[in-house]
Design a protein around this motif. Sequence first.
Motif, short mmCIF file in Angstrom:
data_model
loop_
_atom_site.label_atom_id
_atom_site.label_comp_id
_atom_site.label_asym_id
_atom_site.label_seq_id
_atom_site.Cartn_x
_atom_site.Cartn_y
_atom_site.Cartn_z
N PHE A 18 21.18 -13.65 -17.31
CA PHE A 18 20.15 -12.95 -16.56
C PHE A 18 20.24 -11.49 -16.97
N ARG A 21 23.69 -9.95 -17.77
CA ARG A 21 24.76 -10.72 -17.11
C ARG A 21 24.78 -12.14 -17.65
N THR A 48 25.98 -22.47 -9.41
CA THR A 48 24.60 -22.50 -8.93
C THR A 48 23.61 -22.32 -10.08
N GLY A 56 15.91 -27.96 -13.45
CA GLY A 56 14.68 -27.44 -14.06
C GLY A 56 14.12 -26.21 -13.38
N LEU A 57 14.85 -25.63 -12.42
CA LEU A 57 14.37 -24.40 -11.80
C LEU A 57 14.36 -23.26 -12.81
N TYR A 58 15.30 -23.29 -13.72
CA TYR A 58 15.32 -22.39 -14.86
C TYR A 58 15.46 -23.24 -16.11
N HIS A 59 15.03 -22.70 -17.21
CA HIS A 59 15.30 -23.36 -18.48
C HIS A 59 16.43 -22.63 -19.17
N ARG A 61 18.56 -20.88 -21.93
CA ARG A 61 18.15 -20.12 -23.12
C ARG A 61 18.73 -20.78 -24.38
N GLN A 89 21.97 -23.63 -0.52
CA GLN A 89 21.16 -23.10 0.57
C GLN A 89 20.27 -24.23 1.09
N ARG B 92 10.66 -19.47 -0.89
CA ARG B 92 11.61 -19.19 -1.97
C ARG B 92 12.88 -18.56 -1.40
N GLU B 93 12.68 -17.65 -0.45
CA GLU B 93 13.85 -17.02 0.15
C GLU B 93 14.65 -18.01 0.98
N PRO B 256 9.59 -21.97 -15.51
CA PRO B 256 11.02 -21.69 -15.48
C PRO B 256 11.58 -21.13 -16.79
N GLY B 257 10.84 -21.31 -17.87
CA GLY B 257 11.36 -20.83 -19.14
C GLY B 257 10.86 -19.47 -19.55
N ILE B 261 9.77 -15.46 -12.83
CA ILE B 261 10.88 -16.02 -12.06
C ILE B 261 12.11 -16.13 -12.94
N ALA B 262 11.91 -16.56 -14.19
CA ALA B 262 13.05 -16.75 -15.09
C ALA B 262 13.68 -15.42 -15.50
N LYS B 263 12.87 -14.36 -15.45
CA LYS B 263 13.36 -13.09 -15.94
C LYS B 263 14.13 -12.31 -14.87
N ARG B 264 14.04 -12.78 -13.64
CA ARG B 264 14.69 -12.03 -12.57
C ARG B 264 16.18 -12.32 -12.51
N GLY B 265 16.84 -11.70 -11.54
CA GLY B 265 18.30 -11.65 -11.54
C GLY B 265 19.09 -12.94 -11.42
N GLY B 266 18.44 -14.08 -11.21
CA GLY B 266 19.19 -15.31 -11.15
C GLY B 266 19.66 -15.64 -9.75
N PRO B 267 20.16 -16.84 -9.59
CA PRO B 267 20.53 -17.29 -8.25
C PRO B 267 21.84 -16.65 -7.79
N PRO B 268 22.05 -16.54 -6.50
CA PRO B 268 23.34 -16.08 -6.02
C PRO B 268 24.37 -17.17 -6.25
#
Lengths: 253, 269
Positions: A18, A21, A48, A56-59, A61, A89, B92-93, B256-257, B261-268
């Motif tokens: 990300f 990071r 997570t 599939g929430l993210y792909h 890289r 969550q 989403r939150e 998602p690719g 959304i994909a470019k943001r900071g990622g999940p906690p």
Amino acid sequence: MTDDASLALAVRNVSHSFDARKALDDVSFDIAAGDFTVLLGLNGAGKTTLFALVTGLYHSRYGSISVYGADLRTKYLKALAKIGAVFQQSTLDLDLTVEQNMFYHAALHGMAKSVAGPRITAELERIGLNDRRRDRARQLSGGQRRRVELARALIHNPHLLLLDEPTVGLDIDSRQFLLDHVRGLCAERGMAVLWATHLIDEADDNSKVVVLHKGKVLATGTATAVIQSSGESNLRGAFDKLTQGAPGGKGKP
Amino acid sequence: MRAAQYLRAFLGILNREALRWLNQRSRFISALVRPLVWLGIFAAGFRFTLGLSIIEPYDTYIPYEVYIAPGLVAMIQLFNGMQSSLSMVYDREMGSMKTLMISPFPRWFLLLSKLMAGVAVSIVQVYMFLAIALIWDVEPPPLGYIEMLPAMILAGLMLGALGLVLSSFIKQLENFAGVMNFVIFPMFFASSALNPLWRVKESSLWLYRIYSVNPFTHAVELIRFSMYGKFNAQAAAVVGGFFVFFMILAVWGYDPGRGLIAKRGGPPE
């Protein structure tokens, strides 16, 4: 490694960042049908992120992920149809009743009400909450919500069940109930399970273990094999040894 | 997945939107009160100061309440579109959007279904509003109630798609309030909802240009014409074009690719 098509989950050289990071670094492991696999890692290990990639929430890289041979990049709908997930969550809609949440999930898997209805009843009975089906989700305790999420994840009969820290915040009884229930599913239905946790005692000797630390896989294999190869007497010792040797060290899980 | 399964998924999303709307009584009531305040208080106060000449699609002089009614219909849809997007940010939150996003249907279909469900809810609100608006003699021809339906669907889709785009940009719920103020109010006030374009043109040419490029103006005009059995082709083309444009952006934003959304900071963790 075995042929990916025969595996419930095959994660190959997956890296993901990300911005600057790096969350996952060249992660590879696989899960066979019927395996109960514990993804063991401290907070911030990348569990997570890995779940977000597998669902599939993210792909990713770099690298590839496939579910029963269906690559998440090219055949992600086929892959998603085989997955059931319980996220760290809660994902219940608290304003809806338990059964409304369940029917919503069933609809999102294209199930007819006539098919979903009996399955919902069966799953709710299995977790002992059928009498609460008309209660709003917000009226349930944390442990009960977790059970409902698990029941919901099973309605469409997934072949791979993903659980991300499912016992966080639960009392001992609820935690044990979930563990026993999911282990039972593996045995009864041949379902593959990936159980992410930072609680070492959730892995027994027969569990397959994947130790994830700061985005890297440090060890994979049965708990017994990981213990033996580390030269320690138990999994906690093996985990400590593995993660202390890794760059950046660790804290206690 | 077969067509029947797609239909079930859509109906499931529609049912959830309807349940949420019915469960949230404050949302239900405010959706009605807001336009009625404009109609009953604002319009009544201004009816004698804002004289209107005969303009299309009207065949005669009309009271100000009748003039602003289509704008208020579009306002209901604008608020509903933003509210629906707000619920996306909220979901989403709170995590419940994952339930939607991991279902085995294409993203574009899920987003479009969510959008259409929101539009359906907004149309129910509009008809409830129009039923109450009869008190103020806002009474389009009987056929107009039916003929305005396609216009409302198109306008609702465009406004909802805009909301989806915004929701894909926004990381936290708190940020959404600011965007609402920067989007809803400028769009509403810089449109033909409250003032006819000719009147704006007389007072300021550059303001007229802003009104003219505002897609909300075209949504209002599309609804206004259809209420009186007329078709405004230019408005339909603009609204349709903006819908496609916003929808493409929304699908990209939720990809998602590639998307935001994909470019943001990622999940906690």
